[in-house]
Motif scaffolding. Structure first.
Motif, short mmCIF file in Angstrom:
data_model
loop_
_atom_site.label_atom_id
_atom_site.label_comp_id
_atom_site.label_asym_id
_atom_site.label_seq_id
_atom_site.Cartn_x
_atom_site.Cartn_y
_atom_site.Cartn_z
N ASP A 120 0.80 -1.16 0.01
CA ASP A 120 -0.05 -0.15 0.11
C ASP A 120 0.92 1.32 -0.02
O ASP A 120 0.58 2.39 -0.63
CB ASP A 120 -0.95 0.10 1.22
CG ASP A 120 -2.07 -0.85 1.00
OD1 ASP A 120 -2.33 -1.56 0.01
OD2 ASP A 120 -2.64 -1.32 1.93
N GLU A 125 -1.13 5.10 -1.09
CA GLU A 125 -2.39 4.98 -0.42
C GLU A 125 -2.30 5.97 0.58
O GLU A 125 -1.28 6.62 1.21
CB GLU A 125 -2.61 3.66 0.22
CG GLU A 125 -3.01 2.55 -0.48
CD GLU A 125 -4.30 2.63 -1.26
OE1 GLU A 125 -5.14 3.36 -0.84
OE2 GLU A 125 -4.43 1.91 -2.24
N ASP A 126 -3.48 6.83 0.97
CA ASP A 126 -3.68 7.84 2.01
C ASP A 126 -2.97 7.42 3.22
O ASP A 126 -3.31 6.31 4.04
CB ASP A 126 -4.98 8.07 2.05
CG ASP A 126 -5.46 9.18 3.01
OD1 ASP A 126 -4.96 10.34 2.76
OD2 ASP A 126 -5.99 8.96 4.14
N THR A 129 -5.79 6.72 6.16
CA THR A 129 -6.45 5.25 6.11
C THR A 129 -5.68 4.38 6.21
O THR A 129 -6.14 3.33 6.92
CB THR A 129 -6.73 5.32 4.43
OG1 THR A 129 -7.76 6.30 4.08
CG2 THR A 129 -7.53 4.18 4.22
N ALA A 132 -5.48 3.96 9.99
CA ALA A 132 -6.66 3.26 10.48
C ALA A 132 -6.57 2.07 10.31
O ALA A 132 -6.96 1.17 11.38
CB ALA A 132 -7.74 3.91 10.03
N TRP A 133 -6.26 1.44 9.33
CA TRP A 133 -6.40 -0.05 8.81
C TRP A 133 -5.20 -0.82 9.40
O TRP A 133 -5.59 -2.02 9.50
CB TRP A 133 -6.67 -0.07 7.33
CG TRP A 133 -8.03 0.35 6.84
CD1 TRP A 133 -8.25 1.39 6.29
CD2 TRP A 133 -9.01 -0.60 6.62
NE1 TRP A 133 -9.71 1.57 6.01
CE2 TRP A 133 -10.05 0.23 6.21
CE3 TRP A 133 -9.29 -2.01 7.24
CZ2 TRP A 133 -11.54 -0.16 5.94
CZ3 TRP A 133 -10.52 -2.12 7.01
CH2 TRP A 133 -11.58 -1.52 6.59
#
Length: 285
Positions: A120, A125-126, A129, A132-133
């Motif tokens: 990622d 990727e952000d 985000t 959090a994930w």
């Protein structure tokens, strides 16, 4: 969630049946048990980089340290370990089991998530985000809620977050008869064919607790919309009565949280068995 909660309770009862068969009768005293706890609060970041997401494991595990009956102490600890951490840890000493469990949790987190995070990260990727994930949390607490004469109530609180909108959490209760080292089930407390009448009492108490007069009003509030309201083996005894504990999603949406319904002994008197010594002991405490 309901499936997970029921599965944990089934495991607890099944495991207890393995360790505490009816023929394994102990001394009539309670064993003069003494308890201590082991605490863990461990954090591990992906790739050892404190700027990256991490997992956090919190454990507070209560176990028996002393008893006038060594067999009682060891048998209880074996069960506590299995119920809190799984059957692979039941043959270990408490300190070793907690250490091994913590090591495996961290190892599994790093092994499973580092490759995905790296992918990622390369795909840009952000950051919010990804944080959090990939930020995981697990909490396991095993506590002695009540230790009275021949009764021991052990409570397990479980809380886990593995990314997503919210985590999961549940509480499981086991009421142990120390005379026989066997779990106390509803069939031990009530006369035969109690289910329908006890269900009616639960509905009535829930209506009283919420100051409404019909089941439809409760359903409009969200009760019994994710599962049927019926007697659950996830209960605990107290001087005040029997509390039936429904974890999130079992009978109501997540936003409503767990549901506790306490039935005073007086309202159940016509359904209670006269043969349960432990029940009489806690009522008269």
């Amino acid at each position: 969630m309901k499936k997970q909660t029921v599965s944990l309770l089934v495991l607890l009862l099944a495991t207890s049946g393995f360790f505490f068969s009816c023929g394994n009768t102990m001394n009539k005293n309670t064993g003069a048990l003494e308890f201590d706890s082991i605490q863990v609060n461990e954090t591990a970041h992906l790739f050892g980089d404190t700027a990256k997401p991490a997992c956090n494991l919190v454990i507070n595990f209560t176990y028996a340290t002393q008893s006038s009956d060594v067999k009682l102490k060891d048998s209880l600890n074996t069960f506590f370990l299995s119920a809190c951490f799984g059957e692979k840890y039941l043959t270990m000493k408490p300190e070793e089991a907690v250490k091994k469990y913590a090591e495996k949790y961290v190892s599994d987190y790093l092994k499973d998530l580092e490759p995905m995070y790296q992918k990622d990260e390369q795909e840009k990727e952000d950051d919010a985000t990804m944080e959090a994930w990939y930020s995981y949390y697990k909490g396991i607490e095993g506590h002695v809620q009540l230790y009275l004469k021949n009764l021991l109530i052990y409570r397990i609180n479980y809380n886990e977050y593995t990314g997503g909108a919210h985590g999961i959490y549940m509480a499981t209760y086991l009421n142990m008869d120390l005379r026989t080292l066997s779990p106390i089930r509803l069939d031990d407390l009530f006369i035969s064919d109690y289910n329908e009448s006890l269900t009616d009492l639960l509905w009535n108490q829930l209506m009283a607790d919420n100051k409404v007069t019909t089941r439809q009003e409760l359903e409009d509030m969200g009760y019994a919309t994710t599962g049927d309201l019926e007697p659950t083996e996830n209960f605990y005894l107290s001087k005040e009565g029997i509390t039936f504990y429904y974890n999130v999603y079992e009978i109501a949406p997540y936003v409503m949280g767990p549901i506790k319904i306490t039935l005073p002994y007086d309202v159940m008197q016509h359904l209670l068995s006269d043969d349960c010594m432990v029940l009489n002991e806690v009522r008269n405490s």
